[in-house]
Design an enzyme around this catalytic site. Sequence first.
Site, mmCIF file in Angstrom:
data_model
loop_
_atom_site.group_PDB
_atom_site.id
_atom_site.type_symbol
_atom_site.label_atom_id
_atom_site.label_comp_id
_atom_site.label_asym_id
_atom_site.label_seq_id
_atom_site.Cartn_x
_atom_site.Cartn_y
_atom_site.Cartn_z
ATOM 1 C CG ASP A 76 3.371 -2.496 9.517
ATOM 2 O OD1 ASP A 76 3.500 -2.542 8.283
ATOM 3 O OD2 ASP A 76 2.990 -3.461 10.190
ATOM 4 C CB THR A 87 5.604 -5.265 6.812
ATOM 5 O OG1 THR A 87 4.322 -4.998 7.384
ATOM 6 C CG2 THR A 87 6.548 -5.800 7.859
#
Length: 161
Positions: A59, A61
């Site tokens: 994702d 992050t």
Amino acid sequence: MKFFILGVTILVVAVPEGLPLAVTLGLAYSVKKMMRDNNLVRHLNACETMGNATTICSDKTGTLTTNRMTVVQSYICGETYNITPKFESLPRQVADLILYSISINCSYTSNLGNKTECALLGFILDLGKSYQVIRDEVPEESFHRVYTFNSARKSMSTVIL
């Protein structure tokens, strides 16, 4: 011949003792190499799997994902649910509307529709209901028109005759 037998004996005795150490050192080396590639690994045994990976999905992050979406929170009738509510605890008309809307407005062509549709169908299953029962009641042939999802409208619609 005596030296050969002695060498094989030492090898047989030493390998079981040194094997865990050798594996741990090899995995620690892999962690170090992966750190140079900006890939943080918290568990050594994950290096064995990650070393064989050709594509890594993450994702925004950088957290590794399973490439599956799920409904983790819902807002129904003015109430926020952090876990999936019981179907029976929802007002009957609203629960039926949610069940029918999701079951009909998600792609009938396969169970592997887009990720959002799969998450919504999973939500129906988590409610304890089956979307296939609704789909059997309302076959795709009864659709008059299907308006696919449009980011400008932010909705999808199905007109049923």
